[in-house]
Design a protein around this motif. Structure first.
Motif, PDB file in Angstrom:
ATOM      1  N   VAL A   1      -9.711   1.293  -0.295  1.00 18.56           N
ATOM      2  CA  VAL A   1      -8.978   0.031  -0.345  1.00 18.56           C
ATOM      3  C   VAL A   1      -7.511   0.273  -0.023  1.00 18.56           C
ATOM      4  N   LYS A   2      -7.021  -0.427   0.958  1.00 17.72           N
ATOM      5  CA  LYS A   2      -5.602  -0.361   1.319  1.00 17.72           C
ATOM      6  C   LYS A   2      -4.807  -1.511   0.700  1.00 17.72           C
ATOM      7  N   ALA A   3      -5.486  -2.648   0.525  1.00 14.65           N
ATOM      8  CA  ALA A   3      -4.823  -3.825  -0.052  1.00 14.65           C
ATOM      9  C   ALA A   3      -5.880  -4.797  -0.549  1.00 14.65           C
ATOM     10  N   PHE A   4      -5.492  -5.641  -1.493  1.00 14.95           N
ATOM     11  CA  PHE A   4      -6.367  -6.723  -1.949  1.00 14.95           C
ATOM     12  C   PHE A   4      -5.530  -7.918  -2.353  1.00 14.95           C
TER      13      PHE A   4
ATOM     14  N   VAL B   1      -1.685  -7.151  -3.326  1.00 16.94           N
ATOM     15  CA  VAL B   1      -1.389  -5.827  -3.876  1.00 16.94           C
ATOM     16  C   VAL B   1      -1.754  -4.790  -2.813  1.00 16.94           C
ATOM     17  N   VAL B   2      -0.817  -3.895  -2.517  1.00 18.67           N
ATOM     18  CA  VAL B   2      -1.054  -2.786  -1.594  1.00 18.67           C
ATOM     19  C   VAL B   2      -1.167  -1.507  -2.410  1.00 18.67           C
ATOM     20  N   THR B   3      -2.233  -0.777  -2.218  1.00 15.16           N
ATOM     21  CA  THR B   3      -2.499   0.387  -3.079  1.00 15.16           C
ATOM     22  C   THR B   3      -1.554   1.544  -2.815  1.00 15.16           C
ATOM     23  N   GLY B   4      -0.995   1.624  -1.604  1.00 15.74           N
ATOM     24  CA  GLY B   4      -0.187   2.792  -1.259  1.00 15.74           C
ATOM     25  C   GLY B   4       1.292   2.645  -1.481  1.00 15.74           C
ATOM     26  N   LEU B   5       1.750   1.516  -2.010  1.00 16.64           N
ATOM     27  CA  LEU B   5       3.193   1.327  -2.243  1.00 16.64           C
ATOM     28  C   LEU B   5       3.685   2.192  -3.401  1.00 16.64           C
TER      29      LEU B   5
END
Length: 328
Positions: A38-41, A324-328
């Motif tokens: 998942v990159k974003a949701f 929401v971005v998981t990599g921030l």
């Protein structure tokens, strides 16, 4: 050694503090399922309903999230290729099985749609559920046609704004409501033709412009505003009940002849990934990349800001999608 991931878990309904970030094993996909990094949701009212204990059929503990955007890690059935960009949406995500509020999610292949895009993950993460619901409401719920008029009740919600963008692409005349005059400019910017300040009597404002009423209407607020939305619609026009921003979705002592105006048609929409053809998703992404369409985003959050994001959703302060971005 089992590989681990971060996930946002809800052990039981409760306040925003009930959402906890913890380490869980990365799920292993079986035949017919797809493991996605998942990159974003995006955040959705459905997840708020689950957290507040308003959703039925949810078992706990549960990783919430009815959508996710990312890349394929593994698809044992061969439906997708590792590294492919995909979205996953609906089909029990975050309710019957763990959803997109995690660094990895495992979902049925039938809920996954592939795409190709160089847009940033924050923009891509806003789209799956928003576009699917907006497109499904227009096509399945309303059978909207070019040249028709549409009233969008709850216009500054993410689905309301996305529907306005899609409706303008179809050559429709768009009426859209907001209770907050300060949000009117956001609707004008995305092409809304008539911004209506919702004073509870929207039908009077609509009929001052279109005396016979609108051709179609999308109800996103819920049953408190549905009667007024029905009264805003012409004979043989269609109202589609899709959302319940008010957290109210039932009509007590429903008597159709009294409740529904003469000749007005009432439908409802609640679909899934099958209602969003891959070509529609890809076409919309291409239009955004070309500057021909916009993605209504209010704010992009980091993974550990989930409580702040859910608070904003619950307070109803957003104009557009929360992501929401998981990599921030």
């Amino acid at each position: 050694m089992t590989e681990m991931m971060r996930a946002i878990v809800l052990d039981a309904p409760g306040p925003v503090e009930a959402l906890t970030i913890r380490e869980l094993p990365i799920p292993t996909p079986s035949e017919g399922w797809v493991l996605i990094q998942v990159k974003a949701f995006g955040l959705n009212r459905s997840e708020l309903h689950t957290r507040l204990g308003l959703a039925e059929g949810v078992t706990f503990p549960r990783v919430l999230g009815i959508e996710a955007t990312g890349v394929v890690v593994e698809a044992p059935g061969g439906e997708f290729t590792p590294g492919q960009q995909v979205v996953a949406v609906m089909g029990g995500m975050g309710r019957a099985y763990d959803g997109g509020y995690a660094e990895y999610t495992c979902v049925p292949a039938t809920q996954v749609i592939a795409f190709e895009s160089d847009l940033d993950w924050g923009t891509l993460g806003a789209l799956p559920e928003m576009l699917q619901t907006s497109y499904g409401s227009l096509t399945v719920g309303l059978d909207a046609q070019p040249g028709q008029s549409i009233l969008i009740r709850g216009g500054t919600s993410s689905i309301g704004m996305a529907t306005a963008v899609l409706a303008k692409q179809r050559g429709m005349t768009v009426f859209s409501t907001t209770r907050n005059p300060r949000k009117a400019e956001a609707l004008t910017r995305i092409g809304v033709d008539h911004v209506l300040i919702d004073d509870g009597d929207v039908q009077a404002q609509v009929r001052a412009i279109l005396p016979e009423g609108v051709d179609t209407a999308l109800e996103l607020v819920g049953t408190p505003t549905l009667p007024d939305t029905l009264r805003s619609t012409r004979v043989h026009g269609v109202v589609c009940f899709t959302g319940m921003l008010s957290n109210e979705w039932t009509v007590k002592d429903f008597y159709p002849i009294e409740y529904i105006p003469r000749g007005v048609r009432l439908s409802a929409y609640g679909g899934g990934a099958a209602d969003l053809p891959p070509a529609v998703l890809q076409g919309f992404l291409d239009a955004v990349a070309a500057g021909e369409a916009t993605v209504p985003i209010d704010r992009v959050y980091a993974f550990d800001q989930i409580a702040e994001a859910h608070t904003a959703m619950e307070q109803g302060t957003a104009v557009g999608k929360l992501v929401v971005v998981t990599g921030l």
